[in-house]
Design a protein around this motif. Structure first.
Motif, mmCIF file in Angstrom:
data_model
loop_
_atom_site.group_PDB
_atom_site.id
_atom_site.type_symbol
_atom_site.label_atom_id
_atom_site.label_comp_id
_atom_site.label_asym_id
_atom_site.label_seq_id
_atom_site.Cartn_x
_atom_site.Cartn_y
_atom_site.Cartn_z
ATOM 1 N N GLU A 131 0.799 -1.141 -0.106
ATOM 2 C CA GLU A 131 0.071 -0.050 0.015
ATOM 3 C C GLU A 131 0.944 1.313 0.177
ATOM 4 O O GLU A 131 0.381 2.347 -0.223
ATOM 5 C CB GLU A 131 -1.006 0.011 1.037
ATOM 6 N N LYS A 134 0.483 3.771 -3.020
ATOM 7 C CA LYS A 134 -0.616 4.528 -3.045
ATOM 8 C C LYS A 134 -0.733 5.463 -1.886
ATOM 9 O O LYS A 134 -1.133 6.745 -2.051
ATOM 10 C CB LYS A 134 -2.043 3.444 -2.660
ATOM 11 N N ALA A 310 -1.715 9.697 -9.876
ATOM 12 C CA ALA A 310 -2.738 8.463 -9.817
ATOM 13 C C ALA A 310 -2.255 7.636 -10.822
ATOM 14 O O ALA A 310 -2.407 6.424 -10.529
ATOM 15 C CB ALA A 310 -3.981 9.279 -10.033
ATOM 16 N N THR A 311 -1.865 7.938 -11.959
ATOM 17 C CA THR A 311 -1.083 7.111 -12.987
ATOM 18 C C THR A 311 -0.041 6.076 -12.404
ATOM 19 O O THR A 311 0.246 4.990 -12.617
ATOM 20 C CB THR A 311 -0.780 7.801 -14.219
ATOM 21 N N ALA A 313 0.763 5.561 -9.503
ATOM 22 C CA ALA A 313 0.453 4.698 -8.140
ATOM 23 C C ALA A 313 -0.021 3.292 -8.824
ATOM 24 O O ALA A 313 0.053 2.226 -8.340
ATOM 25 C CB ALA A 313 -0.590 5.278 -7.192
ATOM 26 N N ALA A 314 -0.857 3.667 -10.047
ATOM 27 C CA ALA A 314 -1.592 2.454 -10.503
ATOM 28 C C ALA A 314 -0.538 1.609 -11.273
ATOM 29 O O ALA A 314 -0.771 0.409 -11.349
ATOM 30 C CB ALA A 314 -2.628 2.773 -11.495
ATOM 31 N N LEU A 315 0.585 2.118 -11.862
ATOM 32 C CA LEU A 315 1.529 1.389 -12.530
ATOM 33 C C LEU A 315 2.745 0.721 -11.794
ATOM 34 O O LEU A 315 3.332 0.042 -12.455
ATOM 35 C CB LEU A 315 2.019 2.509 -13.815
ATOM 36 N N LYS A 318 3.202 -2.592 -11.583
ATOM 37 C CA LYS A 318 3.470 -3.393 -12.926
ATOM 38 C C LYS A 318 4.845 -3.077 -13.326
ATOM 39 O O LYS A 318 5.303 -4.156 -13.984
ATOM 40 C CB LYS A 318 2.370 -2.906 -13.928
#
Length: 486
Positions: A131, A134, A310-311, A313-315, A318
């Motif tokens: 986490e 994020k 935001a981008t 944190a999402a990537l 990956k």
């Protein structure tokens, strides 16, 4: 696997509030520079010290305050810092001359030094590796909201009241953060260890002397000050490697993610150092924006940074932190190149696009770099480890302000007509009375600004190369060794 704290997201709110007060102060003060200069009769050197005295004290005390947080409690140290910062802000609303402002800024620097390491150290002990990205993104997003909101708010306050109100606005934010910390946040410490007073003295002396020397570079610097900095910091490194209870875990630099992330952030801070101050002057002195309009001009930067955060944190899970840092920094370098093309006749469109790209790049790179290096720090040393990161960044910021500020000043003087009055050659404000001279000053300022942003682009590219070469992929978080109290 240790259970997650059910209050962790509320704790994040407290950490964001605590960091937000520092962002609000920094950006609102930047917008207030022109009216403060006129009202107090401050010289250019006075204003430099009003801005730099904070950095000087802040950077000098970060390592010591991080160690204090690990030893005596991170929440306790953060709250003490908030109280001091709020009290100094309140005192600053009553100042009558530049010396009093500098004194208030020094006290605020002490408070800020107590606040900042605690926020990051608490964050990495509350959130696990899954986490943490994020949480870092949310923390960075709030800072970006403060980045754009505080100049606008500062502009409104200046227009309706005076520049003094930009200090007062810190007070309610501090009170809210203190109340929330007491209500929501548990105390945390590292394991007990012997104090390291010699390490604290050497680190504070070395960092204050180093940043002082950096600040004085445009005026020639002082070999004595540099010598004190080198002797103290070399002595600090030697002592920390031989003492049985070191204040700072220098072994962290053996980790490639920590050393690569820290040094990359340093170079980015060198590039970013003078951006906000230089660009605020461009908006107000060249384009003629009011303080409110100048604050609103940073909206593209803030909105784009939120998108980048935001981008990223999402990537992160990956593609890994290194790829995000590299991509973000290259985007930032492109933004600086675009900003270097701005002139007195360009208008705001090109600048807005440049600020937007800068926001996207920073939103991708900065949280990922911080997350990578913070993920290498044992929670037991979270306070001093995060302070070490903050210290490196603040040294980069001070170096950037000094070098880029010197480039801007010398470039402006070189571009001004040889027969211009001395006050006009020293500052764009000094050319305001004569329309022809003012036009020449605007051209000279934007030409010097172009050189400054070109140097910034080179610095960020260097940071990107360093990140690609040194940093590894995402590393697992170390095991928790945390002492919770309360």
């Amino acid at each position: 696997m240790e259970a997650r704290d059910p209050r962790r997201w509320w704790i994040l709110v407290v950490l964001c509030l605590s960091s937000l007060v520092l962002v609000i102060d920094s950006m609102a003060l930047t917008v207030a520079v022109p009216p403060m200069t006129a009202d107090l009769g401050a010289t250019a050197q006075d204003m430099q010290w009003i801005l730099d005295s904070y950095i000087l004290v802040f950077a000098g005390l970060l390592l010591t305050s991080g160690s204090l947080g690990d030893r005596f409690g991170r929440r306790r140290v953060m709250i003490i810092g908030l109280v001091l910062f709020g009290a100094a802000s309140l005192a600053a609303t009553y100042v009558q001359d530049p010396i009093e402002v500098i004194a208030a800024r020094i006290a605020m620097g002490v408070g800020g030094a107590l606040i900042m390491p605690s926020t990051l150290s608490i964050l990495i002990t509350v959130f696990d590796a899954e986490e943490r990205n994020k949480a870092m993104a949310a923390w960075g997003s709030v800072s970006m909201l403060g980045l754009v909101g505080s100049p606008v708010l500062g502009g409104v306050l200046i227009d309706h009241f005076s520049w003094r109100s930009i200090f007062f606005i810190n007070v309610p934010v501090v009170v809210l953060a203190i109340v929330a910390a007491l209500a929501l946040m548990p105390e945390s410490k590292g394991p007990w260890q012997k104090p390291d007073p010699l390490g604290a003295i050497l680190s504070a002396t070395g960092m204050v002397a180093l940043v002082w020397w950096i600040i004085e570079i445009p005026h020639g610097g002082s070999l004595i000050t540099l010598g004190i900095a080198v002797l103290a910091l070399v002595g600090f490194v030697i002592w920390e490697n031989v003492t049985s209870s070191p204040m700072v875990p220098l072994a962290l630099f053996k980790n490639r993610d920590f050393s690569g992330g820290s040094l990359s952030l340093t170079l980015v801070q060198v590039g970013n150092g003078g951006l906000l101050l230089v660009f605020t002057q461009y908006l107000q002195f060249v384009l003629g924006y009011s303080p409110i309009k100048a604050g609103l001009a940073f909206v593209p930067l803030a909105v784009a940074a939120l998108i980048g955060n935001a981008t990223g944190a999402a990537l992160a899970a990956k593609v890994g932190n290194r790829a995000l840092v590299l991509t973000g920094m290259l985007v930032m370098a492109g933004a600086f190149v675009l900003l270097a093309t701005v002139s007195a006749s360009t208008g705001f469109l090109v600048a807005a696009i440049g600020l937007g790209l800068l926001g996207v790049g920073a939103g991708l790179a900065m949280p990922a770099a911080i997350s990578a290096l913070m993920g290498t720090i044992p929670p037991a040393q979270a306070g001093v480890g995060s302070a070490l990161n903050d210290t490196i960044q603040q040294a980069g910021t001070a170096l950037g302000v000094a070098i880029l500020g010197s480039l801007l000043t010398s470039g402006y003087r070189a571009e001004m007509p040889a027969g211009a009055p001395a006050e006009a050659r020293e500052s764009i404000l000094g050319a305001a009375g004569d329309p022809a001279l003012a036009a020449a000053a605007r051209e000279a300022f934007t030409s010097a600004m172009s050189t400054t942003f070109t140097i910034s682009a080179i610095g960020v590219v260097a940071a990107a190369v360093l990140a690609a070469v040194v940093m590894r992929g995402r590393k697992p978080a170390p095991e928790r060794e945390e002492v919770l109290a309360g």
